[in-house]
Structures are given as C-alpha cells and as structure tokens.
Write a protein that holds these residues in place. Structure first.
Motif, PDB file in Angstrom:
ATOM      1  N   SER A  20       0.709  -1.232  -0.038  1.00  6.74           N
ATOM      2  CA  SER A  20      -0.051  -0.119  -0.081  1.00  6.74           C
ATOM      3  C   SER A  20       0.859   1.303   0.079  1.00  6.74           C
ATOM      4  O   SER A  20       2.020   1.280   0.444  1.00  6.74           O
ATOM      5  N   SER A  21       0.419   2.203  -0.510  1.00  9.19           N
ATOM      6  CA  SER A  21       0.898   3.359  -0.512  1.00  9.19           C
ATOM      7  C   SER A  21      -0.144   4.690  -0.060  1.00  9.19           C
ATOM      8  O   SER A  21      -1.162   4.494  -0.364  1.00  9.19           O
ATOM      9  N   ASP A  22       0.409   5.668   0.678  1.00 14.92           N
ATOM     10  CA  ASP A  22      -0.555   6.665   0.995  1.00 14.92           C
ATOM     11  C   ASP A  22       0.111   8.034   0.742  1.00 14.92           C
ATOM     12  O   ASP A  22       1.410   8.261   0.735  1.00 14.92           O
ATOM     13  N   ILE A  23      -0.734   8.876   0.293  1.00 16.61           N
ATOM     14  CA  ILE A  23      -0.343  10.286   0.143  1.00 16.61           C
ATOM     15  C   ILE A  23      -1.294  11.221   1.062  1.00 16.61           C
ATOM     16  O   ILE A  23      -2.326  11.117   0.826  1.00 16.61           O
ATOM     17  N   ILE A  24      -0.459  11.677   1.998  1.00 16.60           N
ATOM     18  CA  ILE A  24      -1.316  12.677   2.937  1.00 16.60           C
ATOM     19  C   ILE A  24      -1.007  14.216   3.214  1.00 16.60           C
ATOM     20  O   ILE A  24       0.309  14.247   3.146  1.00 16.60           O
ATOM     21  N   TYR A  25      -2.013  14.925   3.160  1.00 19.37           N
ATOM     22  CA  TYR A  25      -1.477  16.424   3.564  1.00 19.37           C
ATOM     23  C   TYR A  25      -1.678  16.879   4.830  1.00 19.37           C
ATOM     24  O   TYR A  25      -2.647  16.641   5.416  1.00 19.37           O
ATOM     25  N   VAL A  26      -0.605  17.457   5.400  1.00 20.98           N
ATOM     26  CA  VAL A  26      -0.960  17.903   6.683  1.00 20.98           C
ATOM     27  C   VAL A  26      -1.061  19.593   6.743  1.00 20.98           C
ATOM     28  O   VAL A  26       0.021  20.213   6.285  1.00 20.98           O
ATOM     29  N   PRO A  27      -1.886  20.036   6.736  1.00 24.86           N
ATOM     30  CA  PRO A  27      -2.285  21.609   6.430  1.00 24.86           C
ATOM     31  C   PRO A  27      -1.550  22.431   7.617  1.00 24.86           C
ATOM     32  O   PRO A  27      -0.886  23.669   7.238  1.00 24.86           O
ATOM     33  N   SER A 129       2.939  14.866  19.732  1.00 22.67           N
ATOM     34  CA  SER A 129       4.119  15.987  20.122  1.00 22.67           C
ATOM     35  C   SER A 129       3.926  17.175  21.010  1.00 22.67           C
ATOM     36  O   SER A 129       2.791  17.068  21.190  1.00 22.67           O
ATOM     37  N   LYS A 130       4.589  17.893  21.093  1.00 24.14           N
ATOM     38  CA  LYS A 130       4.422  19.275  21.417  1.00 24.14           C
ATOM     39  C   LYS A 130       3.385  20.043  20.990  1.00 24.14           C
ATOM     40  O   LYS A 130       2.525  20.600  21.724  1.00 24.14           O
ATOM     41  N   THR A 131       3.301  20.268  19.573  1.00 23.30           N
ATOM     42  CA  THR A 131       2.405  20.818  19.061  1.00 23.30           C
ATOM     43  C   THR A 131       1.666  19.638  18.206  1.00 23.30           C
ATOM     44  O   THR A 131       2.435  19.079  17.104  1.00 23.30           O
ATOM     45  N   PRO A 132       0.356  19.306  18.669  1.00 19.80           N
ATOM     46  CA  PRO A 132      -0.228  18.472  17.507  1.00 19.80           C
ATOM     47  C   PRO A 132      -0.647  18.658  16.244  1.00 19.80           C
ATOM     48  O   PRO A 132      -1.052  19.750  16.026  1.00 19.80           O
ATOM     49  N   TYR A 133      -0.287  17.774  15.290  1.00 24.25           N
ATOM     50  CA  TYR A 133      -0.623  18.088  13.685  1.00 24.25           C
ATOM     51  C   TYR A 133      -1.520  16.978  13.462  1.00 24.25           C
ATOM     52  O   TYR A 133      -1.637  15.862  14.001  1.00 24.25           O
ATOM     53  N   TYR A 134      -2.514  17.282  12.239  1.00 26.26           N
ATOM     54  CA  TYR A 134      -3.281  16.170  11.701  1.00 26.26           C
ATOM     55  C   TYR A 134      -3.111  16.259  10.300  1.00 26.26           C
ATOM     56  O   TYR A 134      -2.707  17.368   9.755  1.00 26.26           O
ATOM     57  N   GLY A 135      -3.458  15.153   9.749  1.00 29.44           N
ATOM     58  CA  GLY A 135      -3.534  15.078   8.258  1.00 29.44           C
ATOM     59  C   GLY A 135      -4.661  14.123   7.748  1.00 29.44           C
ATOM     60  O   GLY A 135      -5.065  13.277   8.235  1.00 29.44           O
ATOM     61  N   ILE A 136      -4.837  14.518   6.404  1.00 24.93           N
ATOM     62  CA  ILE A 136      -5.881  13.816   5.788  1.00 24.93           C
ATOM     63  C   ILE A 136      -5.365  13.308   4.353  1.00 24.93           C
ATOM     64  O   ILE A 136      -4.607  14.141   3.617  1.00 24.93           O
ATOM     65  N   GLY A 137      -5.735  12.277   3.913  1.00 24.14           N
ATOM     66  CA  GLY A 137      -5.028  11.669   2.535  1.00 24.14           C
ATOM     67  C   GLY A 137      -5.786  10.477   2.094  1.00 24.14           C
ATOM     68  O   GLY A 137      -6.935  10.160   2.537  1.00 24.14           O
ATOM     69  N   VAL A 138      -5.246   9.677   1.046  1.00 24.18           N
ATOM     70  CA  VAL A 138      -5.703   8.633   0.245  1.00 24.18           C
ATOM     71  C   VAL A 138      -4.765   7.677   0.240  1.00 24.18           C
ATOM     72  O   VAL A 138      -3.571   7.877   0.209  1.00 24.18           O
ATOM     73  N   CYS A 139      -5.336   6.358   0.710  1.00 22.33           N
ATOM     74  CA  CYS A 139      -4.408   5.198   0.633  1.00 22.33           C
ATOM     75  C   CYS A 139      -4.803   4.343  -0.782  1.00 22.33           C
ATOM     76  O   CYS A 139      -5.999   4.228  -1.271  1.00 22.33           O
ATOM     77  N   ILE A 140      -3.901   3.911  -1.380  1.00 14.46           N
ATOM     78  CA  ILE A 140      -3.948   3.066  -2.430  1.00 14.46           C
ATOM     79  C   ILE A 140      -3.423   1.658  -2.288  1.00 14.46           C
ATOM     80  O   ILE A 140      -2.109   1.663  -1.968  1.00 14.46           O
TER      81      ILE A 140
END
Length: 143
Positions: A20-27, A129-140
């Motif tokens: 599998s491969s994912d491409i995820i954007y963390v705004p 982590s110290k500053t939480p980040y989130y991301g959303i993307g697509v898995c193929i």
C-alpha cells in the motif's frame, strides 16, 4: 516541481512491491507525506512547500525540501505508527543537524469501520508531540 517528484515517488510505490501507498496532506505544517509500505514495515518521507519568505518586497522562487523521514510500522489491521525525525528548515550543512523525533498514528478510516480491505481508502494521521498536527489523505492498495 515538488508535486511531480512526490507523484513519481507515489506511483513507484504503487507499481513496485509495496502492499500500500498513502499520500497525506498536513495543512498546519504545510507538508505532504508519502508512505511506501509492505505487509508490516514501510517508509515515509515528507516534503514542505514554501512560497514566500519574511521579506515582503523580494521576489522568491517557491521551493520544496524534504523535512521528514522515518519508518511506518503496523500495529493492527488498519492502524500503524510512523516513527521518524523532522529536519530543521534552514540548514547549511548536513553535519551537526539537530533532528527532532516525531511519532504519528495513521489510521485507514473506511476500512476500519466496515472491516474490509478496500483498494482506495481514506487515511487520517495524527502527530503526538508538543504541537499536535493532523493530516488527511488517500491510501491505494495493490490489488
């Protein structure tokens, strides 16, 4: 140029031996993360895209650089942990860089809810982590 390089890496991940491969954007971090994963263990790499610098009257060419890398390790069927390091933004040399460790939790939402492996799936990512980040993307997944 960044999109072309990351797209090629993503396509190579799909067409090679990856499960599998994912491409995820963390705004919040302005980062695009690409994962390449076999059954249990994989790799991830992230790139940051900058379009402007603090000087308002200077023209700057948009630039992209790799700022994250690490391993993708499966915990459960559709949940995995990404463990790696973040590279500081402005470095002049690779010698003596202070890397920041980072831990991400990745989940495939639709596959987890319906308990079925799908070829295309929605991927969410959360950094602990110290500053939480989130991301959303697509898995193929390789079919």
């Amino acid at each position: 140029m960044k999109w072309v390089g990351l797209l090629l890496l993503w396509i190579l991940g799909i067409n090679s031996r990856a499960q599998s491969s994912d491409i995820i954007y963390v705004p919040d971090a302005n980062t695009l993360i690409v994962t390449y994963k076999t059954e249990i263990v994989g790799l991830y790499i992230g790139g940051k895209y900058i379009t402007s610098y603090p000087a308002p009257y200077l023209y700057t060419t948009p630039s992209a650089f790799v700022n994250r890398f690490g391993a993708d390790i499966s915990l459960f069927k559709d949940v995995s942990v990404l463990v790696g390091a973040q590279v500081p933004m402005y470095t002049t040399s690779w010698i003596g860089i202070q890397y920041k460790p980072e831990v991400w939790v990745k989940s495939r939402v639709v596959g987890t809810i319906i308990q079925k492996k799908l070829r295309y799936d929605l991927t969410t990512l959360l950094q602990i982590s110290k500053t939480p980040y989130y991301g959303i993307g697509v898995c193929i997944r390789k079919g």
